[in-house]
Design an enzyme around this catalytic site. Structure first.
Site, short mmCIF file in Angstrom:
data_model
loop_
_atom_site.label_atom_id
_atom_site.label_comp_id
_atom_site.label_asym_id
_atom_site.label_seq_id
_atom_site.Cartn_x
_atom_site.Cartn_y
_atom_site.Cartn_z
N GLU A 113 8.90 -15.73 17.37
CA GLU A 113 8.05 -16.87 17.73
C GLU A 113 8.82 -18.19 17.64
OE1 GLU A 113 4.48 -16.98 15.37
OE2 GLU A 113 3.86 -14.97 16.01
N GLU B 29 0.89 -17.91 24.56
CA GLU B 29 -0.41 -17.69 23.91
C GLU B 29 -1.21 -18.98 23.87
OE1 GLU B 29 -0.22 -15.47 20.28
OE2 GLU B 29 -2.35 -15.70 19.86
O1 KIV Z 1 1.06 -10.04 17.01
C1 KIV Z 1 0.58 -9.88 18.14
O2 KIV Z 1 -0.23 -9.00 18.39
C2 KIV Z 1 1.02 -10.79 19.18
C3 KIV Z 1 0.21 -10.82 20.44
C4 KIV Z 1 -1.10 -11.46 20.20
C5 KIV Z 1 0.94 -11.44 21.56
O3 KIV Z 1 1.96 -11.50 19.02
#
Ligand code: KIV
Length: 294
Positions: free
Chosen positions: A143, A210
């Site tokens: 991320e 997201e």
């Molecule tokens: O952790 C997860 O499931 C994610 C998705 C929501 C993209 O990062």
């Protein structure tokens, strides 16, 4: 060769077939995903955390399975993804991998690098990525933008496919002040775009977007020719879509996020619900405007 009855008896809980049927599609790979992206074929991704659902998702035609650190919430009952450890991610990645392997699964397997497993240094990121790759992942996801660019480059140069993640980044929810739409306003949109381009240039082959405005996600998707955008709450203009499995099966408790559609409604089974999800993503029917942000 055991008889079918003997084979049945050997699997007391019957969640996976004892013998694999021949695969009905070729294994997904980076070149195949890039080809889908180039042809404008939508990519269907779902989260998976265990062997059974991995096999069901593969049979339903889901192209990419994400062992998301959302497992902290949906499997472990944690309040956020911050408490998820690398060891937990390894365990679930291995489970999903085994589920795919036992049915000759063909899906592309992505695993999340959890909070604090890659922030310290590029070397730490490499060590953590190796744990997930050795558990069966084909690609790791991390991320953030800006400081992550050099980490992405470091991993990609060492043969580790990387999916980046911008917009709402749940591991930094406390810094962001909650689960809110990101990239609204000219300045925030320009910063998100700049970070996305830098991540593509560093070699990220996929980018989860997201909770970002649909128009911004569509513009970025058109600009990023070498990095497939995968939206969750980012409108229908992205190269693919992802949802949390439990959410799209209607298992979430509490307030349903705007971008979630319950695919169990009208479905005859979990497999049917997942097939409907794939079909809706491929046709562009999902997400609809009511699942998107402006
Ligand atoms: O952790 C997860 O499931 C994610 C998705 C929501 C993209 O990062």
């Amino acid at each position: 060769m055991p008889s079918p009855a003997a084979a049945d008896a050997a699997i007391p809980y019957g969640t996976l077939p004892p013998a694999s049927p021949p695969a009905t599609r070729k294994p997904l790979s980076l070149p195949r995903l890039a080809d889908m992206h180039a042809r404008g074929e939508k990519i269907a991704m779902l989260t998976a955390y265990d062997a059974t659902f991995a096999a069901v998702a593969d049979a339903a035609g889901v192209e990419c399975l994400l062992v998301g650190d959302s497992l902290g919430m949906v499997c472990q009952g944690l309040p956020s993804t911050v408490g998820v450890t690398l060891e937990t991610m390894r365990y679930h990645t291995e489970s999903v991998f085994r589920g795919l392997h036992r049915v000759q699964g063909t899906a592309w397997l992505i695993a999340d690098l959890p909070f604090a497993s890659y922030q310290e240094s590029r070397e730490q990121a490499l060590r953590s990525a190796a744990v997930l790759m050795q558990a069966g992942a084909h690609m790791v996801k991390l991320e953030g933008g800006g400081w992550t660019t050099e980490t992405v480059r470091f991993l990609v140069e060492r043969g580790i496919p990387v999916c980046a993640h911008l917009g709402l980044t749940p591991q930094t929810v406390h810094a962001l002040g909650g689960y809110r739409v990101q990239g609204r306003g000219d300045q925030a949109a320009a910063q998100l775009k700049q970070q996305a381009h830098a991540l593509q240039d560093a070699g990220a082959a996929m980018l989860v977007l997201e909770m970002v405005p649909a128009a911004l996600a569509a513009e970025l998707t058109a600009e990023l020719t070498h990095c497939a955008t995968i939206g969750i709450g980012a409108g229908r203009g992205t190269a693919g879509q992802v949802l949390v499995l439990h959410d799209m099966l209607g298992l979430g408790s509490g307030r349903k996020p705007r971008f979630v559609r319950n695919f169990m409604e009208g479905a005859s089974s979990n497999l049917d619900a997942l097939r409907r999800y794939v079909a809706a993503v491929k046709s562009g029917e999902y997400p609809a405007p009511e699942h998107s942000f402006s």
